[in-house]
Design a protein around this motif. Structure first.
Motif, PDB file in Angstrom:
ATOM      1  N   LEU A 435       0.872  -1.189  -0.162  1.00 47.33           N
ATOM      2  CA  LEU A 435       0.224  -0.166   0.012  1.00 47.33           C
ATOM      3  C   LEU A 435       0.867   1.362   0.002  1.00 47.33           C
ATOM      4  O   LEU A 435       0.608   2.164  -0.509  1.00 47.33           O
ATOM      5  N   ALA A 436       1.881   1.237   0.833  1.00 44.47           N
ATOM      6  CA  ALA A 436       2.773   2.534   1.007  1.00 44.47           C
ATOM      7  C   ALA A 436       3.658   2.663  -0.343  1.00 44.47           C
ATOM      8  O   ALA A 436       3.879   3.691  -1.051  1.00 44.47           O
ATOM      9  N   ALA A 468      -4.811   1.242 -10.254  1.00 43.88           N
ATOM     10  CA  ALA A 468      -4.161   1.088  -9.209  1.00 43.88           C
ATOM     11  C   ALA A 468      -4.601   1.964  -7.987  1.00 43.88           C
ATOM     12  O   ALA A 468      -4.569   1.445  -6.652  1.00 43.88           O
ATOM     13  N   VAL A 469      -5.381   2.982  -8.215  1.00 38.01           N
ATOM     14  CA  VAL A 469      -6.063   3.926  -7.380  1.00 38.01           C
ATOM     15  C   VAL A 469      -7.493   3.045  -6.605  1.00 38.01           C
ATOM     16  O   VAL A 469      -7.512   2.811  -5.391  1.00 38.01           O
ATOM     17  N   ALA A 470      -7.933   2.555  -7.833  1.00 35.78           N
ATOM     18  CA  ALA A 470      -9.091   1.420  -7.201  1.00 35.78           C
ATOM     19  C   ALA A 470      -8.449   0.364  -6.205  1.00 35.78           C
ATOM     20  O   ALA A 470      -9.291  -0.005  -5.327  1.00 35.78           O
ATOM     21  N   LYS A 474      -9.469  -0.397  -2.602  1.00 39.88           N
ATOM     22  CA  LYS A 474     -10.180  -1.738  -1.957  1.00 39.88           C
ATOM     23  C   LYS A 474      -9.394  -2.454  -0.914  1.00 39.88           C
ATOM     24  O   LYS A 474      -9.735  -3.101  -0.010  1.00 39.88           O
ATOM     25  N   THR A 475      -8.081  -2.122  -1.034  1.00 41.24           N
ATOM     26  CA  THR A 475      -7.187  -2.809   0.305  1.00 41.24           C
ATOM     27  C   THR A 475      -7.429  -1.995   1.507  1.00 41.24           C
ATOM     28  O   THR A 475      -7.491  -2.751   2.222  1.00 41.24           O
ATOM     29  N   ALA A 476      -7.750  -0.649   1.348  1.00 42.89           N
ATOM     30  CA  ALA A 476      -8.006  -0.083   2.543  1.00 42.89           C
ATOM     31  C   ALA A 476      -9.422  -0.725   3.176  1.00 42.89           C
ATOM     32  O   ALA A 476      -9.563  -0.686   4.251  1.00 42.89           O
ATOM     33  N   LYS A 477     -10.432  -0.883   2.186  1.00 44.89           N
ATOM     34  CA  LYS A 477     -11.589  -1.276   2.614  1.00 44.89           C
ATOM     35  C   LYS A 477     -11.522  -2.696   3.120  1.00 44.89           C
ATOM     36  O   LYS A 477     -12.125  -3.124   4.224  1.00 44.89           O
ATOM     37  N   GLY A 482     -11.388  -6.633   7.761  1.00 49.25           N
ATOM     38  CA  GLY A 482     -10.774  -7.702   8.303  1.00 49.25           C
ATOM     39  C   GLY A 482     -10.320  -8.929   7.612  1.00 49.25           C
ATOM     40  O   GLY A 482     -10.133 -10.032   7.941  1.00 49.25           O
ATOM     41  N   HIS A 483     -10.451  -8.757   6.291  1.00 48.87           N
ATOM     42  CA  HIS A 483     -10.135  -9.685   5.093  1.00 48.87           C
ATOM     43  C   HIS A 483      -8.888  -9.659   4.709  1.00 48.87           C
ATOM     44  O   HIS A 483      -8.569  -8.858   3.884  1.00 48.87           O
ATOM     45  N   LEU A 484      -8.209 -10.285   5.483  1.00 52.85           N
ATOM     46  CA  LEU A 484      -6.536 -10.317   4.972  1.00 52.85           C
ATOM     47  C   LEU A 484      -6.227 -10.644   3.886  1.00 52.85           C
ATOM     48  O   LEU A 484      -5.202 -10.131   3.015  1.00 52.85           O
ATOM     49  N   VAL A 485      -6.495 -11.918   3.275  1.00 51.24           N
ATOM     50  CA  VAL A 485      -6.123 -12.552   1.994  1.00 51.24           C
ATOM     51  C   VAL A 485      -6.527 -11.535   1.025  1.00 51.24           C
ATOM     52  O   VAL A 485      -5.944 -11.068  -0.183  1.00 51.24           O
ATOM     53  N   SER A 486      -7.888 -11.025   0.887  1.00 52.02           N
ATOM     54  CA  SER A 486      -8.376 -10.211  -0.147  1.00 52.02           C
ATOM     55  C   SER A 486      -7.573  -8.951  -0.190  1.00 52.02           C
ATOM     56  O   SER A 486      -7.310  -8.356  -1.467  1.00 52.02           O
ATOM     57  N   ALA A 487      -7.365  -8.402   0.797  1.00 52.37           N
ATOM     58  CA  ALA A 487      -6.626  -7.062   1.013  1.00 52.37           C
ATOM     59  C   ALA A 487      -5.174  -7.375   0.531  1.00 52.37           C
ATOM     60  O   ALA A 487      -4.660  -6.248  -0.085  1.00 52.37           O
TER      61      ALA A 487
END
Length: 555
Positions: A435-436, A468-470, A474-477, A482-487
């Protein structure tokens, strides 16, 4: 006749004026806009406002925790007063532009009949296996069982147990402040098994201002879609040593289970090679007292460069390469030992370099030379070697040994070499790091395109930026849910799309063709045509101005 000639001349002059005006009108109204439009740099629209908002993104990470109380762990009145859910918010105090808040979402409940029966059977490992058969644990979650204070599952001197999966056990307390002390013990378990400030600080080491320029030897590998591991046997003296190693069997029995556990973090491939006459490049010093040679700690950084040129794996790989070298010292410098900064020999006789790999010195037993002809046959003890390389592999990925709470029982890593919750911590670290990285890449790209207006922005580059922005959003959401794998998957997509956009070759096509050069090229072409038109317009203007002044003189 004179009047007729004068009329024809006036007619030609008027026709010339109309022609000059027509050419001037076509050049200004049609030619100039058409030239400007056809020579302008194509720039697709980008979400500049959304990219600028990413730096101010407040990241919320939800950690689901289920606390199950057995019926004998507390007073009955305390069990009846258990809250349904408790959310402990903890702000991670990192000096980073993105604020990170961690939410430990605790759900309290009383054990079911099946769980009560399982807690009274067998050892704690058997109970853990039975409980896991009847329930699924999501990645990033944690289940803590509070058992009876008099339970025989744990030894009498042990307060808690941390298993290889996402399960822990804590002894209950039968007194009035029991819930308070149990909460403190749960926090100790969470600090060991779940997301902590240290995990995020290591993941953001390249993005934190206070860590830049520091020589942190525990800085883990950067996040990547894949990794390549190369095991190399270095035999600098094949005339004296005939070295054999069962690298295929060692990889199959020791390394592959470890990599299977890590497969969710990226694709990892393994290969091996044997290099003859490969020297370390540093002359070891002789110790008279021990009749052995040694490499001092300050000379270890100079060992890698001469050997790296012969490895050849990093140049042909698209992914980061980890090199693990087993060095059998030549007979003239045998036995060879590695010393630490204090001058004492390193127990493993090995060292590792952050983000590069590790080197282990394997000395031949001196008794093998007694009465043996050269070369001496050497069978490498792969169990001892793989123990060292797997420990180095954990350090390279940033998987350090956890600090266990006091009076805590732990069976240690499973055959794969990794706890399940250690993989979860690695996924959290990789997700925040991705993310960073994606945010920094998009911000740099936005600033570059804003300063240099003549860089071409194609539609495919713009689509990668939008993607990339989307993915970052989505990662933040997903982290907040609490969905670690999808994040983690969304964060990988964000890094991939942002780097595709940033390193797209089309961004450099017109980088060195600014507007002043464009005018310098086209003005010599347009000037010969523009001068007659401009002179005709000036002449027409002067004649019209002269004709306007004539009536005033007659009056």
């Amino acid at each position: 006749m004179a009047a007729a000639g004068e009329g024809a001349t006036n007619l030609e002059v008027a026709r010339g004026k109309r022609a000059a005006l027509f050419f001037a009108t076509v050049a200004i109204v049609l030619g100039l806009p058409l030239w400007w439009k056809t020579t302008e740099t194509y720039r697709a629209s980008l979400p500049y406002s959304e990219i600028s908002e990413l730096n101010a993104l407040q990241l919320r990470i939800k950690v689901p925790i289920t606390v199950v109380f057995s019926r004998d762990s507390l007073y009955p009145q305390d069990l009846e007063m258990l809250p349904d859910t408790v959310v402990d918010e903890q702000e991670i105090p990192l000096k980073y532009k993105m604020k990170i808040n961690c939410y430990y979402h605790k759900e309290y409940r009383i054990a079911s009949e099946h769980e009560e029966e399982a807690l009274k059977l067998g050892t704690v490992q058997e109970v853990e296996a039975m409980l896991l058969e009847s329930q699924e644990q999501a990645e990033g979650s944690l289940t803590v069982y509070v058992i009876d204070e008099r339970s025989s599952l744990l030894p009498k001197d042990m307060i808690s147990y941390i298993g290889p999966k996402r399960t822990a056990f804590i002894r209950g307390l039968i007194h009035h402040d029991a819930f308070f002390f149990i909460t403190l013990r749960i926090r100790e378990i969470i600090s060991t098994m779940s997301l902590t400030e240290e995990v995020l600080a290591a993941a953001l080491a390249d993005h934190l201002s206070e860590s830049k320029g520091s020589s942190d030897k525990r800085r883990p590998l950067k996040s990547s879609l894949g990794y390549e591991i190369t095991f190399s046997l270095l035999n600098p003296d094949p005339k004296s040593h005939d070295v054999h190693w069962d690298i295929e069997g060692a990889v199959r029995h020791y390394v592959q289970p470890f990599l299977n556990t890590l497969s969710i973090a990226g694709n990892i491939s393994v290969d091996s090679q044997i290099l003859y006459y490969a020297m370390l490049g540093v002359n070891p010093r002789f110790d008279v007292a021990s009749s052995s040679y040694y490499l001092a700690a300050h000379s270890l950084p100079h060992v890698i460069n001469p050997v790296e040129s012969r490895l050849g794996s990093s140049a042909a790989s698209l992914y980061p390469v980890l090199n693990f070298l087993l060095y059998v010292p030549e007979l003239a410098h045998s036995p060879l030992y590695i010393q630490d900064k204090d001058g004492t020999p390193v127990a493993t006789n090995a060292f590792h370099s952050p983000r590069w790999g590790g080197i282990m010195v394997y000395n031949v037993d001196p008794r093998a030379y007694n009465g043996s002809k050269l070369p001496v046959k050497v069978e490498v003890d792969m169990v001892r070697v793989m123990e060292v390389f797997l420990a180095q592999l954990r350090l390279l990925f940033g998987i350090t040994q956890p600090q266990m709470p006091p009076n805590c029982l732990s069976p240690g890593p499973p055959p794969g070499g990794l706890m399940t919750w250690e993989v979860d911590r690695l996924l959290w670290a990789r997700t925040v790091e991705n993310l960073a990285t994606a945010t920094t890449t998009l911000t740099s790209l936005s600033q570059l395109l804003g300063k240099i207006s003549n860089i071409v922005i194609k539609d495919d580059v713009a689509s990668e930026v939008y993607r990339a922005v989307a993915a970052i959003q989505k990662t933040a959401k997903e982290l907040a849910s609490g969905h670690l794998v999808s994040a983690f998957a969304a964060s990988q997509e964000a890094v991939t799309s942002s780097e595709r956009a940033f390193f797209d070759p089309s961004l450099l096509h017109l980088l060195y063709f600014p507007d002043d050069q464009k005018f310098a090229i086209y003005i010599p072409l347009f000037l010969p045509m523009a001068v007659p038109i401009l002179l005709s317009l000036v002449k027409i203007f002067l004649e019209m101005r002269k004709s306007w002044k004539k009536p005033e003189k007659r009056d």
